[in-house]
Design a protein around this motif. Structure first.
Motif: not given
Length: 83
Positions: A19, A38-41
């Motif tokens: 992640e 964070p990978r979500a960014w």
């Protein structure tokens, strides 16, 4: 390493470790900086090896909130302890 807008610059998405996204940033022949985010960014569909544009901008509202929170915490810490 300049972008089209002030505060914008390019990075390379070096790798994704679970992640965590690892971005590499360097200017000309200067040192390479490694950022772990964070990978979500990441933008949707971003893949390892791609060049991405990052943009930094000031956030006066969030800064004011953080300052107020810090003042409150300092006030709380400076109160004498109740016996």
């Amino acid at each position: 390493m300049t972008g089209a807008k002030p505060g914008a610059f390019s990075v390379t998405l070096d790798r994704i470790e679970g992640e965590v996204a690892v971005l590499l940033c360097s200017e000309n022949e200067g040192p390479i900086y490694e950022w772990h985010l964070p990978r979500a960014w990441l933008p949707p569909g971003a893949q390892e090896g791609e060049r991405l544009t990052c943009a930094l901008a000031r956030d006066p509202h969030a800064t004011a909130q953080a300052k107020a929170r810090n003042v409150s915490l300092l006030d709380e810490l400076s109160k004498p302890e109740a016996a």
